[in-house]
Design a protein around this motif. Structure first.
Motif, PDB file in Angstrom:
ATOM      1  N   PRO A 164       6.355  -9.346   5.923  1.00 58.92           N
ATOM      2  CA  PRO A 164       7.221 -10.523   5.891  1.00 58.92           C
ATOM      3  C   PRO A 164       6.720 -11.576   4.907  1.00 58.92           C
ATOM      4  O   PRO A 164       5.539 -11.931   4.910  1.00 58.92           O
ATOM      5  N   GLY A 165       7.600 -12.046   4.039  1.00 56.05           N
ATOM      6  CA  GLY A 165       7.241 -13.093   3.088  1.00 56.05           C
ATOM      7  C   GLY A 165       6.638 -12.601   1.795  1.00 56.05           C
ATOM      8  O   GLY A 165       6.378 -13.395   0.900  1.00 56.05           O
ATOM      9  N   GLN A 166       6.386 -11.285   1.671  1.00 55.20           N
ATOM     10  CA  GLN A 166       5.759 -10.796   0.450  1.00 55.20           C
ATOM     11  C   GLN A 166       6.715 -10.764  -0.726  1.00 55.20           C
ATOM     12  O   GLN A 166       6.293 -10.898  -1.875  1.00 55.20           O
ATOM     13  N   GLU A 179      13.690   0.393  -2.763  1.00 55.26           N
ATOM     14  CA  GLU A 179      13.974   0.502  -1.336  1.00 55.26           C
ATOM     15  C   GLU A 179      12.685   0.763  -0.554  1.00 55.26           C
ATOM     16  O   GLU A 179      12.490   0.217   0.531  1.00 55.26           O
ATOM     17  N   THR A 180      11.812   1.590  -1.123  1.00 56.74           N
ATOM     18  CA  THR A 180      10.524   1.849  -0.482  1.00 56.74           C
ATOM     19  C   THR A 180       9.668   0.592  -0.428  1.00 56.74           C
ATOM     20  O   THR A 180       9.022   0.292   0.581  1.00 56.74           O
ATOM     21  N   ALA A 181       9.687  -0.177  -1.530  1.00 56.41           N
ATOM     22  CA  ALA A 181       8.909  -1.411  -1.579  1.00 56.41           C
ATOM     23  C   ALA A 181       9.368  -2.389  -0.516  1.00 56.41           C
ATOM     24  O   ALA A 181       8.553  -3.017   0.173  1.00 56.41           O
ATOM     25  N   VAL A 182      10.683  -2.527  -0.372  1.00 54.43           N
ATOM     26  CA  VAL A 182      11.222  -3.458   0.612  1.00 54.43           C
ATOM     27  C   VAL A 182      10.863  -3.002   2.026  1.00 54.43           C
ATOM     28  O   VAL A 182      10.493  -3.822   2.886  1.00 54.43           O
ATOM     29  N   THR A 183      10.927  -1.698   2.264  1.00 51.74           N
ATOM     30  CA  THR A 183      10.611  -1.164   3.595  1.00 51.74           C
ATOM     31  C   THR A 183       9.163  -1.432   3.980  1.00 51.74           C
ATOM     32  O   THR A 183       8.858  -1.770   5.131  1.00 51.74           O
ATOM     33  N   GLN A 184       8.257  -1.306   3.034  1.00 50.90           N
ATOM     34  CA  GLN A 184       6.833  -1.432   3.318  1.00 50.90           C
ATOM     35  C   GLN A 184       6.299  -2.849   3.131  1.00 50.90           C
ATOM     36  O   GLN A 184       5.131  -3.118   3.426  1.00 50.90           O
ATOM     37  N   ILE A 193       0.823  -1.196   0.000  1.00 52.14           N
ATOM     38  CA  ILE A 193       0.000   0.000   0.000  1.00 52.14           C
ATOM     39  C   ILE A 193       0.866   1.259   0.000  1.00 52.14           C
ATOM     40  O   ILE A 193       1.821   1.378   0.745  1.00 52.14           O
ATOM     41  N   GLY A 194       0.483   2.212  -0.841  1.00 49.94           N
ATOM     42  CA  GLY A 194       1.101   3.525  -0.830  1.00 49.94           C
ATOM     43  C   GLY A 194       2.275   3.688  -1.750  1.00 49.94           C
ATOM     44  O   GLY A 194       2.792   4.796  -1.893  1.00 49.94           O
TER      45      GLY A 194
END
Length: 231
Positions: free
Chosen positions: A159-161, A151-156, A26-27
């Motif tokens: 777990p496991g996505q 980097e934003t995707a990894v932060t948000q 999301i976001g």
């Protein structure tokens, strides 16, 4: 990892790749994050080859194995070189160059990644036309780095996505083509940008060959559309 987890991760990557929905996270709002090109880039016309500058021509090469060791950035560079380095006079065809990348592609996205790779290479008819000009191609890399959007995707990500060890590198550089026109050497240059999505994992090796008994090996996940990289 059980079958259900593998399917969930594959679905997530496919959703990101297709550009049909917003990123599941999301976001972020990244469209077509891993989507491969819909069509191959057009080959230079005969006129373009005939009027191009002749400096800086380097010989192409037959397909070579892509090295999965050495770290994520090194692997991204290997993938980039394999995508853009070919020689129509080498006796090999597009499928042979594509196979070098298929050999280091993750099974999670093997079919989709194969389509991505094919879209970067000339079609067989285009290859035959380029061969009449003894066309060869190579890439020089100007910049390579992990895009902010990834980097934003990894932060948000929950777990496991995302697959373990997944990372993206956006590469910007120049695609060079050299060949002949009426026996005269000619060349073209074209700025390119794209993103390589890959996954790396630590594997245990023979401790007698590597002091720590472990090494990082990487596999290709997907490629962005050419000239539509993740930023």
């Amino acid at each position: 990892m059980d079958l259900m987890d593998r399917r969930r991760r594959a679905v997530l990557i496919a959703a990101i790749a297709g550009g049909l929905v917003l990123l599941v996270l999301i976001g972020i709002g990244i469209y077509g994050l891993l989507r491969g090109p819909d069509a191959p880039s057009p080959a230079p016309s005969e006129t373009a080859l005939a009027t191009a500058p002749t400096s800086g021509i380097s010989p192409g090469a037959g397909p070579r194995p892509v090295v999965g060791l050495g770290g994520a950035e090194a692997f991204a560079r290997e993938v980039a070189a394999a995508l853009f380095t070919w020689d129509t006079t080498s006796g090999y065809g597009p499928a042979d160059y594509a196979q070098a990348l298929a050999d280091v592609t993750s099974s999670v996205e093997a079919d989709a990644a194969a389509g991505d790779v094919r879209a970067y290479l000339p079609t067989p008819p285009a290859w035959a036309q380029l061969r009449t000009h003894q066309t060869r191609q190579w890439l020089t890399i100007d910049t390579i780095g992990i895009p902010v959007a990834w980097e934003t995707a990894v932060t948000q990500a929950a777990p496991g996505q995302l697959p373990g060890g997944a990372v993206a590198y956006t590469i910007r550089g120049t695609r060079h083509r050299g060949g002949t026109w009426n026996t005269e050497p000619v060349a073209t240059e074209h700025r390119v940008a794209f993103t390589v999505f890959l996954t790396c994992a630590t594997v245990h090796t023979d401790p007698h060959r590597l002091g720590d008994g472990a090494a990082e090996t990487c596999q290709l996940l997907r490629l962005s559309q050419l000239d539509n990289p993740l930023r």
